[in-house]
Design an enzyme around this catalytic site. Structure first.
Site, mmCIF file in Angstrom:
data_model
loop_
_atom_site.group_PDB
_atom_site.id
_atom_site.type_symbol
_atom_site.label_atom_id
_atom_site.label_comp_id
_atom_site.label_asym_id
_atom_site.label_seq_id
_atom_site.Cartn_x
_atom_site.Cartn_y
_atom_site.Cartn_z
ATOM 1 N N SER A 45 0.794 -1.235 0.000
ATOM 2 C CA SER A 45 0.000 0.000 0.000
ATOM 3 C C SER A 45 0.824 1.282 0.000
ATOM 4 O O SER A 45 0.314 2.337 -0.331
ATOM 5 C CB SER A 45 -0.955 0.020 1.192
ATOM 6 O OG SER A 45 -0.248 0.190 2.398
ATOM 7 N N LYS A 85 0.969 4.591 7.008
ATOM 8 C CA LYS A 85 0.448 5.382 5.882
ATOM 9 C C LYS A 85 1.016 6.794 5.957
ATOM 10 O O LYS A 85 1.697 7.165 6.901
ATOM 11 C CB LYS A 85 -1.085 5.472 5.922
ATOM 12 C CG LYS A 85 -1.833 4.161 5.968
ATOM 13 C CD LYS A 85 -1.937 3.497 4.631
ATOM 14 C CE LYS A 85 -2.820 2.245 4.737
ATOM 15 N NZ LYS A 85 -2.376 1.176 3.916
#
Length: 177
Positions: A45, A85
């Site tokens: 990701s 993230k």
């Protein structure tokens, strides 16, 4: 001619230096383990910023006296799972999406970290980041499961474990074996 043989004083000096080295090394490792943690990426990701198999060096106390900033790479827990993230929104920000681009407070973000210039960020919602929280997204937008898709889209400060200071690119260290 014969070589001089080591004396007991030479042995004592050697062992004193060895003990000093081991003590210094142990002290450095202790300080490192208290303040930092190696985090291994197991998800795509964040590619290409962090590849699967890379390690990030996380500073545990980065947000002890300051808040996360736009663009920071953070490690956090979300519903019991640890993830990492990029911070896109901070308290008070409005995050919106148009034509495949991300907007913060009405201004389109320049996202040089995305995999390519034609990467589209798909989302049809608008988000207002509450106090004490951040809005996060992965750099690999097409596969990232992040704030855009979560039922609870914000990461409270209390769930942030630290900030990734730098990446150790180990993903292809043993490639081809």
């Amino acid at each position: 001619m014969t070589k001089p043989q080591p004396t007991k004083d030479d042995d004592k000096k050697f062992y004193a230096k060895l003990i000093a080295f081991v003590a210094a090394f142990a002290t450095v490792m202790l300080i490192f383990s208290i303040n930092f943690k190696l985090m291994r990426s197991t998800s795509g990701s964040m590619e290409p910023t962090i590849m699967v198999g890379d390690y990030g060096v996380m500073y545990k106390y980065a947000y002890k006296h300051s808040a996360p900033k736009h663009g920071d790479l953070i490690v956090f827990t979300y519903h019991g799972e640890t993830g990492g993230k990029r911070v896109i929104g901070t308290p008070g920000d409005t995050i919106s999406f148009q034509d495949g681009y991300v907007y913060r407070n009405g201004k389109r973000l320049k996202e040089n970290y995305l995999p390519s210039s034609d990467t589209e960020t798909i989302c049809y919602q608008e988000f207002k980041v509450p106090a004490g929280s951040v809005f996060v997204m992965g750099d690999n937008r097409e596969i990232s499961y992040d704030s855009r898709a979560w039922k609870d889209p914000y990461i409270p400060y209390s769930h942030i474990k630290g900030k990734i200071l730098f990446i150790v690119p180990t993903h292809d260290l043993f490639a081809g074996r």
